[in-house]
Motif scaffolding. Sequence first.
Motif, mmCIF file in Angstrom:
data_model
loop_
_atom_site.group_PDB
_atom_site.id
_atom_site.type_symbol
_atom_site.label_atom_id
_atom_site.label_comp_id
_atom_site.label_asym_id
_atom_site.label_seq_id
_atom_site.Cartn_x
_atom_site.Cartn_y
_atom_site.Cartn_z
ATOM 1 N N ILE A 20 79.600 31.818 -41.837
ATOM 2 C CA ILE A 20 79.428 30.752 -40.855
ATOM 3 C C ILE A 20 78.625 31.229 -39.648
ATOM 4 C CG2 ILE A 20 80.683 29.341 -39.161
ATOM 5 C CD1 ILE A 20 82.889 28.988 -41.268
ATOM 6 N N CYS A 31 77.031 28.290 -35.369
ATOM 7 C CA CYS A 31 77.038 28.166 -36.834
ATOM 8 C C CYS A 31 75.603 28.315 -37.328
ATOM 9 C CB CYS A 31 77.592 26.803 -37.253
ATOM 10 S SG CYS A 31 79.252 26.449 -36.657
ATOM 11 N N LYS A 78 83.828 22.226 -31.881
ATOM 12 C CA LYS A 78 84.398 23.288 -32.706
ATOM 13 C C LYS A 78 85.163 24.300 -31.849
ATOM 14 C CE LYS A 78 83.278 26.217 -36.722
ATOM 15 N NZ LYS A 78 84.196 25.620 -37.686
ATOM 16 N N HIS A 131 85.920 20.418 -35.803
ATOM 17 C CA HIS A 131 85.037 20.956 -36.835
ATOM 18 C C HIS A 131 85.694 22.183 -37.466
ATOM 19 C CE1 HIS A 131 81.452 18.517 -35.633
ATOM 20 N NE2 HIS A 131 82.062 18.549 -34.466
ATOM 21 N N THR A 173 86.104 24.192 -40.704
ATOM 22 C CA THR A 173 85.261 24.302 -41.896
ATOM 23 C C THR A 173 85.941 25.068 -43.020
ATOM 24 O OG1 THR A 173 83.333 24.242 -40.440
ATOM 25 C CG2 THR A 173 82.958 25.048 -42.671
ATOM 26 N N HIS A 174 86.891 25.920 -42.671
ATOM 27 C CA HIS A 174 87.618 26.725 -43.659
ATOM 28 C C HIS A 174 89.077 26.799 -43.227
ATOM 29 C CE1 HIS A 174 88.848 30.254 -46.023
ATOM 30 N NE2 HIS A 174 87.826 29.976 -46.810
ATOM 31 N N GLU A 200 90.493 29.052 -40.438
ATOM 32 C CA GLU A 200 90.314 28.699 -39.031
ATOM 33 C C GLU A 200 91.550 28.007 -38.455
ATOM 34 O OE1 GLU A 200 85.460 28.055 -38.916
ATOM 35 O OE2 GLU A 200 86.766 26.319 -39.257
ATOM 36 N N ASN A 258 88.735 15.297 -38.243
ATOM 37 C CA ASN A 258 87.970 16.496 -38.605
ATOM 38 C C ASN A 258 86.775 16.129 -39.456
ATOM 39 O OD1 ASN A 258 88.107 19.606 -38.546
ATOM 40 N ND2 ASN A 258 87.614 19.156 -40.680
ATOM 41 N N GLN A 259 85.683 16.819 -39.206
ATOM 42 C CA GLN A 259 84.495 16.691 -40.042
ATOM 43 C C GLN A 259 83.900 18.068 -40.255
ATOM 44 O OE1 GLN A 259 82.489 13.804 -37.581
ATOM 45 N NE2 GLN A 259 81.357 15.372 -36.457
ATOM 46 N N THR A 260 83.347 18.265 -41.441
ATOM 47 C CA THR A 260 82.766 19.560 -41.779
ATOM 48 C C THR A 260 81.717 19.373 -42.853
ATOM 49 O OG1 THR A 260 83.226 21.793 -42.635
ATOM 50 C CG2 THR A 260 84.539 20.007 -43.538
ATOM 51 N N ASN A 273 83.119 26.852 -48.304
ATOM 52 C CA ASN A 273 84.213 25.957 -48.699
ATOM 53 C C ASN A 273 83.889 25.171 -49.969
ATOM 54 O OD1 ASN A 273 82.319 24.142 -47.743
ATOM 55 N ND2 ASN A 273 83.496 23.530 -45.951
#
Length: 379
Positions: free
Chosen positions: A60, A108, A195, A227, A229-230, A233, A254-256, A263
Amino acid sequence: MTAREHRPVAAIRDLAHVDGLPPEEARARSAVLREFEFRITPYYAGLVDWSDPEDPLRLIVMPEVEELSGDQHFDPSDEASNTRVRGLQHKYPPTALLLLTDVCAAYCRFCFRKRFTLGTDPVHHVRPEGDLDSAERETTLDITEGLRYLHAHPEIDNVLLTGGDPLMLSPSRLAAVLTDVRTVPHIGVIRIGSKVPAFDPARITPALTRILALASRVDARTHVMCHFTHSRELTPEALAATTRLQDAGIVLTNQTPLLRGVNDDPDELALLQRRLAANGIAPYYLFLCRPTRGNERFALPLTEALGIVTAARARLNGPAKRFRVVASHATGKIEILGRTRDEILLRYHEARDPADQDRLLTWPVGRPLTWLDEVVAAN
């Protein structure tokens, strides 16, 4: 150190200062850093396994030489066409974006706005038509023009504060922006894309939380679009930060992006969405990786992405599978609905041209594709 006691800790901006990263790896990336900056918080650096080149969290944030290759450009969603005044975008009738800052807690590597976040050369910034002053950055804390635009457009009922990361602003500056936006009578929802809960959760202090809460009314909520992403986190520190926000009445979603090596495993994707839902963070969007300069290594072919999502959804309960799989194309957010034996089915979830709203699109399953330009052209 508790959130109440948190003081800003200097970001790590030199790979040579990352504990656990071999010096030769830092030297090998010097050319990348001349074009795209590196930035990470000490907190997030401590989550990364720097000895593992395939560690998802390392992928990332770690600069790679591939960022300098490829023929992709810096504005894959044509945000230039949506920029009405400096720092304001208006693509869909009910939604406006205010771009307040070019700084994030960490950078990122797949950022679709790397033209002004990671990017060191402002020549790639987009500006309102007729504004050719290359000295001006694309983002601005002076929202005077943007506020005037919002007041003049009653069709706008929600505003997304973005950048960069608005939660990197000082509490007083963020409070001023929120207060100004709340003067627009037809704005119901204020969203903040961030994030910070993943990169620097201690920054979500009681003082910052109170400021966000003051901008939220029973009939006009403030939302934080997280945000994550995994699943790694979602640490105890991160979940303590999101709980502080929730306890203050802030709505969390949440959005990713879906990213190769990060992922793109059905088990990991399912775990991420399951843990988000269990902690009251509604899964919202799962994006296809936008074809921004140097992002090829993260992109997945459409058929492969759909297969991963289908397998992950089979493992999820209802609240965890609420997310939509979308591509933020220049013409709109195009949702990937599913497939028949022969075709992939897509739909305009949001469209720049109102005539496209909810229009269905199709693509042959057997034809390779990673972005939707050809889909739009063929339909």
